[in-house]
Design a protein around this motif. Structure first.
Motif, PDB file in Angstrom:
ATOM      1  N   ALA A 193     -33.657  17.929  22.013  1.00  0.00           N
ATOM      2  CA  ALA A 193     -34.383  18.151  20.763  1.00  0.00           C
ATOM      3  C   ALA A 193     -34.980  16.841  20.256  1.00  0.00           C
ATOM      4  O   ALA A 193     -34.405  15.759  20.434  1.00  0.00           O
ATOM      5  CB  ALA A 193     -33.452  18.743  19.706  1.00  0.00           C
ATOM      6  N   ASP A 194     -36.138  16.937  19.630  1.00  0.00           N
ATOM      7  CA  ASP A 194     -36.732  15.760  18.995  1.00  0.00           C
ATOM      8  C   ASP A 194     -35.829  15.296  17.859  1.00  0.00           C
ATOM      9  O   ASP A 194     -35.184  16.127  17.193  1.00  0.00           O
ATOM     10  CB  ASP A 194     -38.118  16.091  18.443  1.00  0.00           C
ATOM     11  N   PRO A 195     -35.745  13.969  17.624  1.00  0.00           N
ATOM     12  CA  PRO A 195     -34.845  13.462  16.574  1.00  0.00           C
ATOM     13  C   PRO A 195     -35.030  14.152  15.228  1.00  0.00           C
ATOM     14  O   PRO A 195     -34.053  14.433  14.523  1.00  0.00           O
ATOM     15  CB  PRO A 195     -35.212  11.974  16.505  1.00  0.00           C
ATOM     16  N   GLU A 196     -36.275  14.454  14.847  1.00  0.00           N
ATOM     17  CA  GLU A 196     -36.508  15.068  13.545  1.00  0.00           C
ATOM     18  C   GLU A 196     -36.073  16.536  13.512  1.00  0.00           C
ATOM     19  O   GLU A 196     -35.880  17.101  12.433  1.00  0.00           O
ATOM     20  CB  GLU A 196     -37.988  14.962  13.163  1.00  0.00           C
ATOM     21  N   ASP A 197     -35.896  17.126  14.685  1.00  0.00           N
ATOM     22  CA  ASP A 197     -35.461  18.524  14.749  1.00  0.00           C
ATOM     23  C   ASP A 197     -33.985  18.668  15.094  1.00  0.00           C
ATOM     24  O   ASP A 197     -33.476  19.791  15.187  1.00  0.00           O
ATOM     25  CB  ASP A 197     -36.283  19.282  15.806  1.00  0.00           C
ATOM     26  N   ARG A 198     -33.314  17.547  15.279  1.00  0.00           N
ATOM     27  CA  ARG A 198     -31.952  17.593  15.785  1.00  0.00           C
ATOM     28  C   ARG A 198     -30.984  18.268  14.820  1.00  0.00           C
ATOM     29  O   ARG A 198     -30.110  19.039  15.226  1.00  0.00           O
ATOM     30  CB  ARG A 198     -31.488  16.170  16.119  1.00  0.00           C
ATOM     31  N   GLU A 199     -31.125  18.001  13.537  1.00  0.00           N
ATOM     32  CA  GLU A 199     -30.194  18.577  12.570  1.00  0.00           C
ATOM     33  C   GLU A 199     -30.319  20.094  12.532  1.00  0.00           C
ATOM     34  O   GLU A 199     -29.309  20.818  12.525  1.00  0.00           O
ATOM     35  CB  GLU A 199     -30.453  17.992  11.179  1.00  0.00           C
ATOM     36  N   ALA A 200     -31.553  20.597  12.522  1.00  0.00           N
ATOM     37  CA  ALA A 200     -31.753  22.048  12.501  1.00  0.00           C
ATOM     38  C   ALA A 200     -31.253  22.672  13.798  1.00  0.00           C
ATOM     39  O   ALA A 200     -30.640  23.753  13.784  1.00  0.00           O
ATOM     40  CB  ALA A 200     -33.229  22.365  12.291  1.00  0.00           C
ATOM     41  N   ALA A 201     -31.500  21.994  14.934  1.00  0.00           N
ATOM     42  CA  ALA A 201     -31.036  22.516  16.223  1.00  0.00           C
ATOM     43  C   ALA A 201     -29.517  22.536  16.285  1.00  0.00           C
ATOM     44  O   ALA A 201     -28.916  23.457  16.851  1.00  0.00           O
ATOM     45  CB  ALA A 201     -31.605  21.661  17.355  1.00  0.00           C
ATOM     46  N   ALA A 202     -28.872  21.526  15.686  1.00  0.00           N
ATOM     47  CA  ALA A 202     -27.412  21.495  15.663  1.00  0.00           C
ATOM     48  C   ALA A 202     -26.851  22.632  14.814  1.00  0.00           C
ATOM     49  O   ALA A 202     -25.793  23.184  15.120  1.00  0.00           O
ATOM     50  CB  ALA A 202     -26.923  20.147  15.134  1.00  0.00           C
ATOM     51  N   GLY A 203     -27.577  22.984  13.748  1.00  0.00           N
ATOM     52  CA  GLY A 203     -27.152  24.111  12.927  1.00  0.00           C
ATOM     53  C   GLY A 203     -27.195  25.421  13.703  1.00  0.00           C
ATOM     54  O   GLY A 203     -26.281  26.237  13.610  1.00  0.00           O
TER      55      GLY A 203
ATOM     56  N   ASP B  71     -22.315  24.818   8.139  1.00  0.00           N
ATOM     57  CA  ASP B  71     -22.926  23.672   7.470  1.00  0.00           C
ATOM     58  C   ASP B  71     -22.069  22.416   7.608  1.00  0.00           C
ATOM     59  O   ASP B  71     -22.599  21.297   7.653  1.00  0.00           O
ATOM     60  CB  ASP B  71     -23.146  23.976   5.983  1.00  0.00           C
ATOM     61  N   SER B  72     -20.746  22.582   7.670  1.00  0.00           N
ATOM     62  CA  SER B  72     -19.862  21.418   7.774  1.00  0.00           C
ATOM     63  C   SER B  72     -19.782  20.878   9.200  1.00  0.00           C
ATOM     64  O   SER B  72     -19.573  19.681   9.407  1.00  0.00           O
ATOM     65  CB  SER B  72     -18.455  21.775   7.275  1.00  0.00           C
ATOM     66  N   SER B  73     -19.948  21.763  10.200  1.00  0.00           N
ATOM     67  CA  SER B  73     -19.839  21.313  11.585  1.00  0.00           C
ATOM     68  C   SER B  73     -21.163  20.833  12.162  1.00  0.00           C
ATOM     69  O   SER B  73     -21.178  20.038  13.103  1.00  0.00           O
ATOM     70  CB  SER B  73     -19.282  22.441  12.460  1.00  0.00           C
ATOM     71  N   ALA B  74     -22.286  21.281  11.608  1.00  0.00           N
ATOM     72  CA  ALA B  74     -23.597  20.912  12.146  1.00  0.00           C
ATOM     73  C   ALA B  74     -23.817  19.406  12.196  1.00  0.00           C
ATOM     74  O   ALA B  74     -24.312  18.885  13.209  1.00  0.00           O
ATOM     75  CB  ALA B  74     -24.701  21.605  11.355  1.00  0.00           C
ATOM     76  N   PRO B  75     -23.485  18.624  11.148  1.00  0.00           N
ATOM     77  CA  PRO B  75     -23.700  17.167  11.233  1.00  0.00           C
ATOM     78  C   PRO B  75     -22.905  16.515  12.358  1.00  0.00           C
ATOM     79  O   PRO B  75     -23.381  15.565  12.985  1.00  0.00           O
ATOM     80  CB  PRO B  75     -23.231  16.671   9.857  1.00  0.00           C
ATOM     81  N   PHE B  76     -21.686  17.026  12.619  1.00  0.00           N
ATOM     82  CA  PHE B  76     -20.895  16.468  13.728  1.00  0.00           C
ATOM     83  C   PHE B  76     -21.606  16.688  15.051  1.00  0.00           C
ATOM     84  O   PHE B  76     -21.729  15.759  15.870  1.00  0.00           O
ATOM     85  CB  PHE B  76     -19.510  17.121  13.763  1.00  0.00           C
ATOM     86  N   TYR B  77     -22.085  17.909  15.270  1.00  0.00           N
ATOM     87  CA  TYR B  77     -22.754  18.198  16.530  1.00  0.00           C
ATOM     88  C   TYR B  77     -24.100  17.497  16.628  1.00  0.00           C
ATOM     89  O   TYR B  77     -24.532  17.128  17.735  1.00  0.00           O
ATOM     90  CB  TYR B  77     -22.902  19.705  16.705  1.00  0.00           C
ATOM     91  N   ALA B  78     -24.762  17.275  15.507  1.00  0.00           N
ATOM     92  CA  ALA B  78     -26.013  16.512  15.523  1.00  0.00           C
ATOM     93  C   ALA B  78     -25.748  15.077  15.961  1.00  0.00           C
ATOM     94  O   ALA B  78     -26.491  14.507  16.774  1.00  0.00           O
ATOM     95  CB  ALA B  78     -26.663  16.545  14.142  1.00  0.00           C
ATOM     96  N   GLY B  79     -24.674  14.485  15.430  1.00  0.00           N
ATOM     97  CA  GLY B  79     -24.315  13.124  15.836  1.00  0.00           C
ATOM     98  C   GLY B  79     -23.893  13.051  17.283  1.00  0.00           C
ATOM     99  O   GLY B  79     -24.262  12.115  18.009  1.00  0.00           O
ATOM    100  N   LEU B  80     -23.115  14.044  17.716  1.00  0.00           N
ATOM    101  CA  LEU B  80     -22.672  14.079  19.104  1.00  0.00           C
ATOM    102  C   LEU B  80     -23.863  14.223  20.047  1.00  0.00           C
ATOM    103  O   LEU B  80     -23.935  13.575  21.092  1.00  0.00           O
ATOM    104  CB  LEU B  80     -21.700  15.248  19.301  1.00  0.00           C
ATOM    105  N   THR B  81     -24.820  15.062  19.650  1.00  0.00           N
ATOM    106  CA  THR B  81     -26.018  15.255  20.457  1.00  0.00           C
ATOM    107  C   THR B  81     -26.800  13.960  20.602  1.00  0.00           C
ATOM    108  O   THR B  81     -27.287  13.619  21.684  1.00  0.00           O
ATOM    109  CB  THR B  81     -26.913  16.333  19.822  1.00  0.00           C
ATOM    110  N   GLN B  82     -26.901  13.210  19.508  1.00  0.00           N
ATOM    111  CA  GLN B  82     -27.624  11.942  19.561  1.00  0.00           C
ATOM    112  C   GLN B  82     -26.937  10.949  20.486  1.00  0.00           C
ATOM    113  O   GLN B  82     -27.588  10.261  21.268  1.00  0.00           O
ATOM    114  CB  GLN B  82     -27.745  11.342  18.160  1.00  0.00           C
ATOM    115  N   VAL B  83     -25.604  10.890  20.418  1.00  0.00           N
ATOM    116  CA  VAL B  83     -24.859   9.985  21.305  1.00  0.00           C
ATOM    117  C   VAL B  83     -25.103  10.349  22.761  1.00  0.00           C
ATOM    118  O   VAL B  83     -25.375   9.486  23.600  1.00  0.00           O
ATOM    119  CB  VAL B  83     -23.351  10.038  20.980  1.00  0.00           C
ATOM    120  N   PHE B  84     -25.010  11.634  23.080  1.00  0.00           N
ATOM    121  CA  PHE B  84     -25.228  12.073  24.455  1.00  0.00           C
ATOM    122  C   PHE B  84     -26.646  11.764  24.921  1.00  0.00           C
ATOM    123  O   PHE B  84     -26.860  11.320  26.054  1.00  0.00           O
ATOM    124  CB  PHE B  84     -24.961  13.578  24.574  1.00  0.00           C
TER     125      PHE B  84
END
Length: 226
Positions: free
Chosen positions: A38-48, A64-77
């Protein structure tokens, strides 16, 4: 259902990332792919959306509480070059849940022949006495598997008893050299569901049988099959 009898849609997961030559494999049902592309600007919505798929019986508070964790994990990967990552959740015959993670990436290799690359990888892994490494032959070519078991210490603040605990985890890592490119694909499965270790090994073996470095469209054409 038993995870050993889980089905698959049969639709290949195609990896065509900028840094990785095209490849594909078939993932079984129960794999929930993180939006690493996912593009960085779309990552949060995609994680949701990912959180809703992973926890279909959840609610807005959980999603809503787990989406930020997965967004961060996605960015790390994505930052470390992982081209595919999935959280894998299956039910077992006893009403429990079997969980594991599965990633696919690729690293550059100085060897253009897959046999040479596999030989070097096999020799390197053989130096570690704490792992079980073996040479394999897959439909797509040579490969090397490496299995590692680790005992993880869990702090008392994270256990139900308030005492330090220990958790046995397993990792299956398989290195598959590309046949026509100086790269090695790396498939990794991590799990703490050691009661189902044999079934997870069988599942990983089944996935590896589907690995292809030919585009699925080409595989179905008469030219590619000739």
């Amino acid at each position: 259902m038993s995870i050993s009898s889980m089905g698959s849609s049969g639709t290949p997961t195609v990896i065509d990332a900028p840094s990785v030559p095209p490849m594909s494999f078939v993932a079984p049902d129960g794999f929930h792919a993180l939006p690493v592309d996912a593009d960085p600007e779309d990552r949060e919505a995609a994680a949701g959306e990912f959180a809703r798929g992973l926890f279909p019986e959840g609610d807005d508070n959980l999603w809503d509480s787990s989406a930020p964790f997965y967004a961060g994990l996605t960015q790390v990967f994505a930052d470390v070059g992982i081209a595919y990552s999935a959280m894998c959740v299956f039910s077992d015959d006893n009403g429990g849940v079997v969980h594991c993670s599965f990633t696919v990436g690729a690293v550059a290799s100085s060897h253009t022949r897959p046999e040479d690359a596999a030989e070097v990888i096999e020799q390197g892994l053989a130096r570690d006495p704490l792992t079980d490494s073996r040479r394999m032959t897959l439909p797509c070519g040579p490969a090397v598997s490496n299995i590692t078991l680790r005992e993880v210490t869990i702090g008392p603040e994270l256990t139900a008893t308030g005492e330090e605990g220990r958790l046995l985890t397993g990792q299956i890592q398989v290195f598959v050299p590309f046949p026509d490119a100086p790269f090695v694909a790396v498939f990794t499965l991590d799990t703490a569901a050691m009661n189902h270790w044999g079934e997870l090994c069988d599942m990983t073996a089944a996935i590896l049988q589907t690995v292809s470095f030919v585009a699925p469209v080409e595989e179905s054409s008469p030219t590619a099959m000739a």
